[in-house]
Scaffold this motif. Structure first.
Motif, PDB file in Angstrom:
ATOM      1  N   TYR A   1      -0.621  -4.480  42.941  1.00 20.32           N
ATOM      2  CA  TYR A   1      -0.741  -3.044  42.665  1.00 20.32           C
ATOM      3  C   TYR A   1      -1.922  -2.778  41.734  1.00 20.32           C
ATOM      4  O   TYR A   1      -2.438  -3.683  41.085  1.00 20.32           O
TER       5      TYR A   1
ATOM      6  N   CYS B   1      -1.093  -9.393  40.477  1.00 20.41           N
ATOM      7  CA  CYS B   1      -0.412  -8.189  40.965  1.00 20.41           C
ATOM      8  C   CYS B   1      -1.120  -7.575  42.171  1.00 20.41           C
ATOM      9  O   CYS B   1      -2.346  -7.515  42.223  1.00 20.41           O
TER      10      CYS B   1
ATOM     11  N   ALA C   1       4.708  -9.164  37.563  1.00 22.66           N
ATOM     12  CA  ALA C   1       3.845  -8.304  38.370  1.00 22.66           C
ATOM     13  C   ALA C   1       4.316  -8.443  39.823  1.00 22.66           C
ATOM     14  O   ALA C   1       5.198  -9.248  40.109  1.00 22.66           O
TER      15      ALA C   1
HETATM   16  S1  SF4 Z   1       2.297  -1.978  35.875  1.00 23.01           S
HETATM   17 FE1  SF4 Z   1       3.313  -3.632  37.030  1.00 23.01          FE
HETATM   18  S2  SF4 Z   1       2.932  -3.096  39.157  1.00 23.01           S
HETATM   19 FE2  SF4 Z   1       1.455  -1.904  37.976  1.00 23.01          FE
HETATM   20  S3  SF4 Z   1      -0.399  -3.166  37.915  1.00 23.01           S
HETATM   21 FE3  SF4 Z   1       0.797  -3.662  36.091  1.00 23.01          FE
HETATM   22  S4  SF4 Z   1       2.018  -5.419  36.663  1.00 23.01           S
HETATM   23 FE4  SF4 Z   1       1.285  -4.508  38.559  1.00 23.01          FE
END
Ligand code: SF4
Length: 430
Positions: A64, A62, A108
């Motif tokens: 993020y 990911c 992700a």
């Molecule tokens: S919630 Fe989703 S966008 Fe946020 S870190 Fe986890 S996988 Fe990545």
């Protein structure tokens, strides 16, 4: 491939937009079946069937950094990524072996939301167009993706969901700095409008493309941030009203990471709180309650009494309800009377007067309802005061349930307070 499957089904387990058992029982070699099989979960299709799904992430790599998530970029966990064809092959092979009937695909964020959505769309395209797979597919919409990419995904999926994740913009800014409220709300609005347009087109032209025919849902984490149940329930109500959601799912926060912004890793997931929110959600959707009736600003639900009982006790002026005369809407508000029970009462009382034994035969839970109803032979044993009813209701609850602060998978420490003290605490009689 199995290693990837293990990583990516495990990474998908925190998504509760469909339900799974959480059991890890395995066969000892003398039996068949295994409750530990990676990533198989169940959901209900629009026609009420329970279908088993392969629940999987396309990747857990990911870009993020959401503080509450094990897959965040700054966390050191094994990573894996499926190609679109691998996802399609896995699904179709599992389907042919009769392991699953559908797919729950999330992901992700690979480089950016639009690219991720395109890869997910490609997996579904292979499944639908090349393998002619007609089974149920639930796809996660990635907030921030280009609307065209999102629309293409919605043409292949039966249901979509955009996770709202946290109940307020403030918490979102704090814990998920790469996400914005608008980036989450915009796809929800797009899906709502797309569904409406698609139903209109299908009504006119039978072969018009179907966009997300099984509707959309969302998921909210409970307990990672400081919002009260009042805030969560109000948000839930407004999401149902504004975006025509089929379901709002609540997910008790499971502490997996140490962060000064989050509850400590020793904190138990607030499962009973999650349970009360689901009960309240049911009251909003099927019992005609408004969020503002169930809680006052800043309040959390009473963990000892279900929200309907709690409401009834705070509004004893409406009770007892005469089951032979009360309108259907009022019957629905009686603790122990469900939707089916209320319908049966209304149908049966057209031809005869109902008594307690008739109500029992109709499935009314008299243990709870008896304090709030009358039918010519009013239960006179218990004085209709709030305290007397609570005392009596709680005396039916087993000691362990009464003293348990939280449902736990693990052994609870010995409770410190006795039953009498617990009841006194609840009644404010220290
Ligand atoms: S919630 Fe989703 S966008 Fe946020 S870190 Fe986890 S996988 Fe990545």
């Amino acid at each position: 491939m199995f290693e990837k499957l293990k990583i990516l089904t495990d990474a998908a387990k925190y998504d509760v937009a469909c339900t799974s058992s959480g059991v890890d029982r395995v066969s000892d070699g003398n039996g068949i079946g295994s409750a530990a099989s990676c990533g198989i979960c169940h959901t209900f299709s629009a026609d009420g069937r329970c279908v088993s799904l392969l629940k999987i992430l396309m990747t857990n790599v990911c870009a993020y950094d959401c503080a509450y998530c094990v897959n965040r970029v700054s966390n050191d966990v094994p990573r894996a990524t499926f190609t679109p064809r691998e996802i399609a092959d896995l699904t179709i092979n599992f389907y042919r072996r009769n392991y699953i009937e559908g797919l729950f695909l999330s992901s992700a964020v690979i480089s950016n939301p639009t690219r991720t959505t395109e890869l997910m769309t490609e997996a579904l395209r292979i499944l639908r167009d090349e393998y002619r797979f007609y089974g149920y597919i639930h796809a996660k919409a990635i907030p921030g993706a280009d609307p065209e990419a999102l629309y293409s995904l919605g043409l292949y999926a039966d249901r979509m969901s955009v996770n709202i994740e946290l109940p307020s913009e403030k918490s979102l800014n704090l814990l998920a700095p790469n996400k914005t409220r608008n980036a989450i709300i915009a796809p929800m609005a797009q899906i709502r409008d797309g569904i409406k347009e698609s139903s209109r087109a299908v009504a006119k032209y039978r072969h018009a493309p179907r966009f997300v025919p099984a509707g959309q849902s969302t998921q909210m984490i409970v307990g990672a941030s400081g919002e009260s149940d009042y805030q969560i329930l109000n948000l839930t109500e407004s999401l149902y009203g504004k975006y025509n959601l089929k379901r709002v799912f609540f997910s008790a926060y499971v502490p997996t990471v140490s962060s000064s912004l989050l509850p400590s890793v020793e904190t138990k997931p607030p499962l009973l709180r999650e349970h009360r929110l689901y009960q309240a959600d049911w009251l909003l959707r099927y019992y005609g309650f408004a969020a503002s009736e169930l809680l006052d600003e800043g309040e959390n639900f009473n963990l000892y009494l279900d929200p309907k009982c709690n409401w009834a006790l705070a509004h004893l002026e409406f009770f007892p309800v005469n089951v032979n005369r009360a309108p259907y809407e009022m019957l629905l508000r009686v603790p122990g009377v469900g939707v089916t029970g209320a319908k049966r009462i209304v149908a049966a009382r057209r031809t005869r007067s109902l008594d307690m034994s008739a109500l029992k035969r109709m499935g009314v839970v008299l243990k709870r309802a008896k304090y709030f109803i009358e039918c010519g032979e009013r239960n006179g044993e218990i004085k209709m005061t709030e305290n007397a009813i609570i005392r009596s209701l709680l005396s039916d609850v087993s000691y362990s349930r009464l003293t348990a602060k939280q449902i736990s998978f693990f052994d609870e420490p010995e409770p410190e307070a006795g039953k009498e003290e617990e009841i006194k605490a609840l009644l404010g009689q220290f």
